[in-house]
Design a protein around this motif. Structure first.
Motif, short mmCIF file in Angstrom:
data_model
loop_
_atom_site.label_atom_id
_atom_site.label_comp_id
_atom_site.label_asym_id
_atom_site.label_seq_id
_atom_site.Cartn_x
_atom_site.Cartn_y
_atom_site.Cartn_z
N HIS A 110 0.80 -1.24 -0.33
CA HIS A 110 -0.28 -0.08 -0.30
C HIS A 110 1.23 1.37 -0.08
O HIS A 110 0.42 2.07 -0.59
CB HIS A 110 -1.14 -0.11 0.88
N LEU A 111 1.64 1.02 0.78
CA LEU A 111 2.53 2.36 0.92
C LEU A 111 3.33 2.37 -0.97
O LEU A 111 3.31 3.75 -1.07
CB LEU A 111 4.43 1.98 1.39
N CYS A 112 3.56 1.09 -1.19
CA CYS A 112 3.94 2.04 -2.85
C CYS A 112 2.82 2.18 -3.99
O CYS A 112 3.59 2.63 -4.33
CB CYS A 112 4.73 0.41 -3.27
N SER A 113 1.85 2.09 -3.40
CA SER A 113 0.81 2.08 -4.47
C SER A 113 0.42 3.83 -4.22
O SER A 113 0.22 4.43 -5.53
CB SER A 113 -0.25 2.01 -4.74
N ILE A 114 0.70 3.93 -2.91
CA ILE A 114 0.22 5.85 -2.47
C ILE A 114 1.14 6.66 -3.17
O ILE A 114 1.36 6.96 -3.68
CB ILE A 114 0.50 5.88 -0.79
N ALA A 115 2.88 5.20 -3.51
CA ALA A 115 3.85 6.46 -4.33
C ALA A 115 3.23 6.36 -4.69
O ALA A 115 3.54 7.92 -5.60
CB ALA A 115 5.56 5.78 -3.38
N LEU A 116 2.56 5.87 -6.18
CA LEU A 116 2.92 5.51 -6.93
C LEU A 116 1.27 6.58 -7.60
O LEU A 116 2.07 7.43 -8.30
CB LEU A 116 2.68 4.27 -7.59
N ASP A 117 0.52 6.77 -6.90
CA ASP A 117 -0.61 7.28 -6.97
C ASP A 117 0.02 8.89 -6.62
O ASP A 117 -0.53 10.13 -7.75
CB ASP A 117 -1.31 7.12 -5.63
N ARG A 118 0.84 9.57 -5.81
CA ARG A 118 0.89 10.67 -5.65
C ARG A 118 2.06 11.21 -6.96
O ARG A 118 2.49 12.13 -7.07
CB ARG A 118 1.69 11.24 -4.11
N PHE A 119 2.80 9.83 -7.65
CA PHE A 119 3.88 10.95 -8.81
C PHE A 119 2.95 10.93 -9.75
O PHE A 119 3.40 11.92 -10.69
CB PHE A 119 4.25 9.36 -8.70
N TYR A 120 2.12 10.56 -9.82
CA TYR A 120 1.05 10.55 -11.11
C TYR A 120 0.22 11.79 -10.96
O TYR A 120 0.64 12.78 -11.85
CB TYR A 120 0.13 9.19 -11.77
N ALA A 121 0.01 11.97 -9.67
CA ALA A 121 -0.37 13.57 -9.59
C ALA A 121 0.48 14.66 -9.48
O ALA A 121 -0.03 15.66 -9.96
CB ALA A 121 -1.19 13.59 -7.75
N ILE A 122 1.43 14.53 -9.39
CA ILE A 122 2.03 15.92 -8.83
C ILE A 122 2.71 15.46 -10.79
O ILE A 122 3.32 16.85 -11.30
CB ILE A 122 4.19 15.28 -8.36
N CYS A 123 3.42 14.91 -11.38
CA CYS A 123 4.58 15.18 -12.64
C CYS A 123 3.10 14.93 -13.89
O CYS A 123 3.68 15.30 -15.15
CB CYS A 123 5.15 13.56 -12.67
N TYR A 124 1.94 14.43 -13.49
CA TYR A 124 1.24 14.81 -14.71
C TYR A 124 -0.68 15.16 -14.39
O TYR A 124 -1.41 14.57 -14.12
CB TYR A 124 0.98 13.40 -15.24
N PRO A 125 -0.22 16.34 -13.69
CA PRO A 125 -1.91 16.61 -12.95
C PRO A 125 -2.45 16.98 -13.46
O PRO A 125 -3.60 16.51 -13.48
CB PRO A 125 -0.92 17.84 -13.13
N LEU A 126 -2.71 17.24 -15.71
CA LEU A 126 -3.66 17.64 -16.07
C LEU A 126 -4.00 15.79 -16.19
O LEU A 126 -5.18 16.29 -16.65
CB LEU A 126 -2.63 18.14 -17.44
N HIS A 127 -3.74 15.18 -16.50
CA HIS A 127 -4.08 13.79 -16.45
C HIS A 127 -4.87 12.72 -16.09
O HIS A 127 -5.17 11.50 -15.70
CB HIS A 127 -3.43 12.83 -17.27
#
Length: 326
Positions: A110-127
């Motif tokens: 779950h820690l790894c999944s949350i990191a993936l989620d936050r990565f996509y939110a910061i690096c690709y905010p429009l998508h």
């Protein structure tokens, strides 16, 4: 031949009643904070509509994992650690170990999944809103739960982890310590699956997020300084400092809690199982503390969770407050 184990079949303990009482008090406190800290997050995210976002569903699922660990695994581990004996039978020993391994690895996933989620939110905010949907989160949660469950249950009940270890069958049948000893192969597999792979993914994601945040800060700083841009620049700097602080806390707690435990599991078979049982107990509880800290990091670290908790504690008898703006 169980003669060498004696009548009690438990290793002798030289702890005084004062030390045992202090250990019970400390571990009970850890269990209490693990259970009720994660329960607070479960209630907040489940009740308030405004908190039902894809990211918070991941946090909710992780809170459920840590809650179950504190409720079903840690109390029995506490008795075993303090009394230096397992009173609950051989079959339940395997059940306990399988649930212990499953919930710990599930929490790490779950820690790894949350990191993936936050990565996509910061690096690709429009998508982000179009790509990270509830259905995607459900698939991530299915992986987070099914892979550790299949791994832990299969390994525990097949006893593949003990294949080739001389004397393990006698130790397993005669001793009442609920000792779990893994061979070289499964020690390496457990270290890779449970710690090394998720840890490398998390570290790579957080480094990338930090670099992206610094790039955003440089872009904001290069804009002309005037009244219209002064406030956004300051907000960006504050956000970057908060992001750096969060990343350091997340990775620091994860490494401090889990690296010693998994590293000992990895090297102990190569050292002819010379690590004392007391060390394994201490490192296991160090790993448990990650589930105790998760509510503080991923829940109460954010203002809307604290506000939701205040609503629940202070206005629980008011109607329709679950739609309150947080």
């Amino acid at each position: 031949n169980c003669f060498e184990f004696g009548n009690g079949s438990c290793p002798g303990t030289f702890r005084s009643s004062g030390i045992r009482g202090a250990m019970y008090l400390f571990m009970t406190g850890a269990i209490f904070f693990t259970i009720f800290g994660n329960l607070a997050i479960i209630i907040c995210v489940s009740y308030f509509k405004q908190l039902r976002s894809p990211t918070n569903f991941l946090i909710l699922s992780m809170a459920v994992t840590d809650f179950l660990l504190g409720l079903t695994v840690m109390p029995y581990s506490m008795v075993r650690s303090v009394e230096n004996c397992w009173y609950f039978g051989l079959t339940f020993c395997k059940v306990h170990y399988s649930f212990d391994l499953m919930l710990c690895v599930t929490s790490i996933f779950h820690l790894c999944s949350i990191a993936l989620d936050r990565f996509y939110a910061i690096c690709y905010p429009l998508h982000y809103s179009s790509k990270v949907t509830i259905s995607v989160i459900k698939r991530m949660l299915a992986v987070c739960w099914s892979v550790p469950a299949a791994f832990a249950l299969g390994v525990s009940f097949s006893e593949a982890y003990a294949s080739g270890i001389e004397g393990y069958q006698i130790l397993d049948a005669c001793s009442r310590s609920c000792l779990v000893i893994v061979n070289k192969l499964w020690g390496t597999v457990l270290f890779t699956v449970g710690f090394f792979t998720p840890g490398c993914i998390m570290l790579g994601i957080y480094v990338k997020k930090f670099l992206v945040s610094k790039k955003h800060a440089r872009l904001m700083s290069s804009m002309p300084e005037n009244a219209n841009h002064e406030k956004p620049n300051q907000l960006s700097k504050n956000k970057d400092r908060k992001a750096a602080k969060t990343l350091s806390i997340v990775m620091g707690v994860f490494l401090i809690c889990w690296f010693p435990c998994f590293f000992t599991v990895l090297i102990d078979p190569f050292l002819n199982f010379s690590s004392p049982a007391l060390l394994f107990d201490a490192l296991t509880w160090c790993g448990y503390f990650n589930s105790t800290c998760n509510p503080l990091i991923y829940g109460f670290f954010y203002p809307w969770f604290r506000k939701a908790l205040r609503y629940i504690l202070g206005k629980i008898f008011q109607t329709r407050f679950y739609t309150a703006s947080l």
